[in-house]
Each structure stands twice: as C-alpha cells, then as structure tokens.
Design an enzyme around this catalytic site. Structure first.
Site, PDB file in Angstrom:
ATOM      1  N   SER A 135       1.089  -1.161   0.112  1.00 13.41           N
ATOM      2  CA  SER A 135       0.190   0.162  -0.009  1.00 13.41           C
ATOM      3  C   SER A 135       0.944   1.309   0.140  1.00 13.41           C
ATOM      4  O   SER A 135       1.698   1.349  -0.704  1.00 13.41           O
ATOM      5  CB  SER A 135      -1.083  -0.098   1.149  1.00 13.41           C
ATOM      6  OG  SER A 135      -1.676   1.073   1.299  1.00 13.41           O
ATOM      7  N   TYR A 150      -4.689   8.448  -5.940  1.00 13.75           N
ATOM      8  CA  TYR A 150      -3.627   7.426  -5.395  1.00 13.75           C
ATOM      9  C   TYR A 150      -3.961   7.231  -4.199  1.00 13.75           C
ATOM     10  O   TYR A 150      -3.863   6.153  -3.885  1.00 13.75           O
ATOM     11  CB  TYR A 150      -2.386   8.263  -5.614  1.00 13.75           C
ATOM     12  CG  TYR A 150      -1.269   7.193  -4.965  1.00 13.75           C
ATOM     13  CD1 TYR A 150      -0.919   6.119  -5.952  1.00 13.75           C
ATOM     14  CD2 TYR A 150      -0.524   7.418  -3.742  1.00 13.75           C
ATOM     15  CE1 TYR A 150       0.124   5.343  -5.354  1.00 13.75           C
ATOM     16  CE2 TYR A 150       0.528   6.793  -3.390  1.00 13.75           C
ATOM     17  CZ  TYR A 150       0.897   5.584  -4.368  1.00 13.75           C
ATOM     18  OH  TYR A 150       1.849   4.814  -3.639  1.00 13.75           O
ATOM     19  N   LYS A 154      -5.085   3.354  -2.223  1.00 12.88           N
ATOM     20  CA  LYS A 154      -4.188   2.546  -1.422  1.00 12.88           C
ATOM     21  C   LYS A 154      -5.163   2.488  -0.146  1.00 12.88           C
ATOM     22  O   LYS A 154      -4.993   1.394   0.558  1.00 12.88           O
ATOM     23  CB  LYS A 154      -2.967   3.496  -1.032  1.00 12.88           C
ATOM     24  CG  LYS A 154      -1.838   3.379  -1.922  1.00 12.88           C
ATOM     25  CD  LYS A 154      -1.418   1.970  -2.589  1.00 12.88           C
ATOM     26  CE  LYS A 154      -0.293   2.230  -3.688  1.00 12.88           C
ATOM     27  NZ  LYS A 154      -0.091   0.810  -4.031  1.00 12.88           N
TER      28      LYS A 154
HETATM   29  N1  LIG Z   1       8.542   4.390  -3.675  1.00 10.20           N
HETATM   30  C1  LIG Z   1       7.932   4.870  -2.776  1.00 10.20           C
HETATM   31  O1  LIG Z   1       8.154   6.225  -2.228  1.00 10.20           O
HETATM   32  C2  LIG Z   1       6.528   4.263  -2.514  1.00 10.20           C
HETATM   33  C3  LIG Z   1       5.914   4.942  -1.530  1.00 10.20           C
HETATM   34  C4  LIG Z   1       4.774   4.277  -0.996  1.00 10.20           C
HETATM   35  C5  LIG Z   1       4.384   3.341  -1.823  1.00 10.20           C
HETATM   36  N2  LIG Z   1       4.878   2.699  -3.067  1.00 10.20           N
HETATM   37  C6  LIG Z   1       4.429   1.638  -3.576  1.00 10.20           C
HETATM   38  O2  LIG Z   1       5.293   0.643  -3.857  1.00 10.20           O
HETATM   39  C7  LIG Z   1       5.312  -0.298  -4.944  1.00 10.20           C
HETATM   40  C8  LIG Z   1       6.450  -0.200  -5.891  1.00 10.20           C
HETATM   41  O3  LIG Z   1       6.668   1.050  -6.381  1.00 10.20           O
HETATM   42  P1  LIG Z   1       8.036   1.433  -6.390  1.00 10.20           P
HETATM   43  O4  LIG Z   1       8.446   2.446  -5.625  1.00 10.20           O
HETATM   44  O5  LIG Z   1       9.053   0.365  -6.589  1.00 10.20           O
HETATM   45  O6  LIG Z   1       8.058   2.264  -7.858  1.00 10.20           O
HETATM   46  P2  LIG Z   1       8.662   2.031  -9.311  1.00 10.20           P
HETATM   47  O7  LIG Z   1      10.325   1.903  -9.284  1.00 10.20           O
HETATM   48  O8  LIG Z   1       7.973   2.778 -10.306  1.00 10.20           O
HETATM   49  O9  LIG Z   1       8.115   0.491  -9.641  1.00 10.20           O
HETATM   50  C9  LIG Z   1       6.868   0.079  -9.747  1.00 10.20           C
HETATM   51  C10 LIG Z   1       6.535  -1.076 -10.409  1.00 10.20           C
HETATM   52  O10 LIG Z   1       5.156  -1.307 -10.497  1.00 10.20           O
HETATM   53  C11 LIG Z   1       4.991  -1.908 -11.681  1.00 10.20           C
HETATM   54  N3  LIG Z   1       4.026  -1.035 -12.543  1.00 10.20           N
HETATM   55  C12 LIG Z   1       4.114   0.418 -12.686  1.00 10.20           C
HETATM   56  N4  LIG Z   1       2.943   0.947 -13.357  1.00 10.20           N
HETATM   57  C13 LIG Z   1       2.428  -0.424 -14.000  1.00 10.20           C
HETATM   58  C14 LIG Z   1       1.094  -0.587 -14.732  1.00 10.20           C
HETATM   59  N5  LIG Z   1       0.618   0.506 -15.311  1.00 10.20           N
HETATM   60  N6  LIG Z   1       0.734  -1.769 -14.789  1.00 10.20           N
HETATM   61  C15 LIG Z   1       1.419  -3.011 -14.221  1.00 10.20           C
HETATM   62  N7  LIG Z   1       2.368  -2.771 -13.302  1.00 10.20           N
HETATM   63  C16 LIG Z   1       2.989  -1.404 -13.307  1.00 10.20           C
HETATM   64  C17 LIG Z   1       6.281  -1.862 -12.521  1.00 10.20           C
HETATM   65  O11 LIG Z   1       6.354  -3.241 -13.070  1.00 10.20           O
HETATM   66  P3  LIG Z   1       6.919  -3.494 -14.296  1.00 10.20           P
HETATM   67  O12 LIG Z   1       7.221  -2.352 -15.109  1.00 10.20           O
HETATM   68  O13 LIG Z   1       8.102  -4.402 -13.969  1.00 10.20           O
HETATM   69  O14 LIG Z   1       5.704  -4.249 -15.258  1.00 10.20           O
HETATM   70  C18 LIG Z   1       7.326  -1.461 -11.518  1.00 10.20           C
HETATM   71  O15 LIG Z   1       8.117  -2.422 -11.620  1.00 10.20           O
HETATM   72  C19 LIG Z   1       4.026   0.516  -5.746  1.00 10.20           C
HETATM   73  O16 LIG Z   1       2.844  -0.177  -5.336  1.00 10.20           O
HETATM   74  C20 LIG Z   1       3.959   2.070  -4.979  1.00 10.20           C
HETATM   75  O17 LIG Z   1       2.401   2.438  -5.010  1.00 10.20           O
HETATM   76  C21 LIG Z   1       5.958   3.239  -3.307  1.00 10.20           C
END
Ligand SMILES: NC(=O)c1ccc[n+]([C@@H]2O[C@H](COP(=O)([O-])OP(=O)(O)OC[C@H]3O[C@@H](n4cnc5c(N)ncnc54)[C@H](OP(=O)(O)O)[C@@H]3O)[C@@H](O)[C@H]2O)c1
Length: 280
Positions: A135, A150, A154
């Site tokens: 989340s 967003y 979540k």
């Molecule tokens: N980084 C933060 O600060 C943060 C904070 C709170 C929550 N989150 C959550 O953590 C999770 C991972 O994010 P991250 O920080 O690792 O970001 P990221 O580096 O942008 O990676 C996001 C991953 O999600 C997949 N994705 C993105 N858009 C998509 C779409 N339209 N359809 C299907 N898959 C999609 C991609 O997979 P593929 O390209 O391999 O298909 C990518 O590997 C997410 O759920 C995000 O909301 C992140």
C-alpha cells in the site's frame, strides 16, 4: 530454515526488483512478474532453479491465472505473494478524468485483486502462506493536495487487506499491508508518476506538490529499497507477522500523527457523535 517460494509482481525496477534480487541471493525461489520480460531478465540474472521470470498483464485475470499456474508447475507451490506493482498519480480531483482515475484503480487495486483471487486457492489448499499487499502511508492518511486518487487506491488496498486477513486466518494464511513512506525508486520519475492530461491553473497547491515530488523529492527520498526488501523477508519469517507494517521513519511519523489527530477529534466530539441511539 526452509527456503520459500515467492511470487512478486512489478519486479523490473524499484522495490520489486530489490526484493527479487535479495531473495535470490538469500537462497529463496522467486517467480517474478513484469509487463516486460526483457526488462526483467536484463536486471535479474539467475538460474531457472531459483528464478522464473513471467511476462504478465496484471489487469487481465487470464494472464495472472497463467502466471500462477506456471509458478506452481515450476516450483511445486507458492508460499509468499507480494502485490507490489503500482504507480503514483498526482493531480487534483477536479483535474483528473474518470479514465485517469479508473486506470490508477485498475492497476493499484484490481490488479492485486486478480492476483489474490488466483493465488488463494493454492494457499488455502496448502493451509499456509503469506500475502503482502504493498500500500502506502498514503493509504492511511490522505492529507496531501494532489494525491486524492492515489491515496484512494491505497485506502482501498488497506480496506480489502484487513478483510482478507480475517477471511484467510482460519486457513493459516497471513496478510501484511506494507505502507512505505518515501523510498528511492523510480516511483517519482516521469516514467512512473502520472499527471493529469488537463491541468486547471487555479490549483496552485497541486502544481506545487507535483513539482516538489518530480524535482525536489525525486532522488532524495530517505528510504533505501534494499533495506525495505530485507524487512519484508524478515517479516515473512516471523511467527506472528503484523497486519500493518509501516516502512520508514517518515511513514511512522505520519501514521502516529494521523492516529493522534483522529483520537483528538474523536474525544472532542464523542458526546455529540455518540448521542445517536434510539431513546428507550
Ligand atoms: N517508492 C515510494 O516512495 C513508494 C511509497 C509508497 C508506496 N509505494 C508503492 O510501492 C510499490 C512499488 O513502487 P516502486 O517505488 O518500486 O516504484 P517503481 O520503481 O516505479 O516500480 C513500480 C513497479 O510497478 C509496476 N507498474 C508500474 N506501473 C504499472 C502499470 N501501469 N501496470 C502494471 N504494473 C505497473 C512496474 O512493473 P513492470 O514495469 O516490471 O511491469 C514497476 O516495476 C507501488 O505499489 C507503489 O505504489 C512506493
């Protein structure tokens, strides 16, 4: 300790990629999904005995079903599911179109539900397993201009995960809601963070939030995805894993503020708000 079989979505970059690499280094077996198997296999080099890369469209239940079946056929079972795939959307509620809002829900909410629906028959049958739903701290507090949709996606993840936890406890399956603060991944880059097609000039606070995230926060997030990955692995080994896992000092601080704020409002309005029952 017996090494587990993990199934991780959205694994070609960010948190998902860090987790997959660490799992393989620690001797676990991993089925990892991406929209692009080429991107995934460029990043992860590992033997087929420990790594199964899968090209999956999480929005299509048939694609998800095939990936789960492939993972079970390859490794014999699945122990841990990580619904990690997701993307950020920054824009005012009035600015974002129905299409833009629904697209965010499709990936962040309905994509994970497809995985849950397809994976649970296996976990339920084997009477064990662990589902991590990634989340955000934005799924616990929504007080950020520009993040309404967003955060709503979540908050939905938190809601269904709490129900899921209660539903699958009798089958020996654990559920953990992972709520990260800011982690240094691709999340805030132009390729990941979506913005409205039609901006409304008057929403200055939204544009400021958008610009701050795209320019000042991107690359300066305090959270280290490698450490987040290590925490998830540790929690998966825990005998009594938490339902709510806030990740990062920033997430902890915001969660504590949210809890204190709600408690204060509840006590201020308790007499008024609870005087709603039928008088005998
Ligand atoms: N980084 C933060 O600060 C943060 C904070 C709170 C929550 N989150 C959550 O953590 C999770 C991972 O994010 P991250 O920080 O690792 O970001 P990221 O580096 O942008 O990676 C996001 C991953 O999600 C997949 N994705 C993105 N858009 C998509 C779409 N339209 N359809 C299907 N898959 C999609 C991609 O997979 P593929 O390209 O391999 O298909 C990518 O590997 C997410 O759920 C995000 O909301 C992140």
């Amino acid at each position: 300790m017996k090494k587990k079989v993990w199934f991780v979505t959205g694994a070609s970059k960010g948190l998902g990629l860090s987790l997959v690499k660490r799992l393989i280094n620690e001797g676990h077996r991993v089925a990892a999904t991406s929209r692009s198997i080429a991107e995934l296999t460029k990043e992860v080099k590992a033997d087929a005995s420990v790594f199964l890369p899968l090209q999956v469209d999480i929005l299509k239940e048939s694609s998800v079903a095939k990936s789960i079946a492939d993972a079970v056929a390859h490794f014999g079972n699945i122990d841990v599911i990580v619904n990690n795939a997701g993307y950020g959307l920054v824009g005012g509620l009035e600015e974002l179109s129905d299409k833009e809002a629904r697209a965010n829900f499709d990936v962040n909410v309905f994509g994970s539900l497809n995985v849950i629906r397809q994976a649970l028959p296996h976990l339920r049958k084997q009477r064990s397993g662990h589902v991590f739903n990634v989340s955000s701290i934005g799924g616990f507090t929504g007080a950020f201009p520009g993040f309404g949709i967003y955060c709503a996606t979540k908050f939905a993840v938190n809601g269904f995960s709490e129900s899921l936890s209660a539903e699958v406890k009798p089958f020996g399956v654990n559920v953990t809601i992972v709520s990260p603060g800011y982690f240094r991944t691709s999340f805030l880059t132009a390729a990941s963070l979506n913005v409205p097609e039609k901006e409304i000039e008057e929403y200055r606070n939204v544009r400021e939030a958008q610009s701050a995230h795209q320019h000042s926060y991107n690359g300066n997030q305090p959270g280290d995805p490698e450490k987040a990955a290590a925490v998830l692995i540790e929690v998966a080994e825990s005998k009594e894993p938490p339902l709510h896992l806030f990740l990062g000092q920033d997430a902890y601080d915001l969660a504590e503020q949210q809890i204190a704020g709600i408690q204060k409002e509840m006590s201020l309005f308790k007499a008024t708000a609870t005087a709603t029952g039928f008088s005998k």
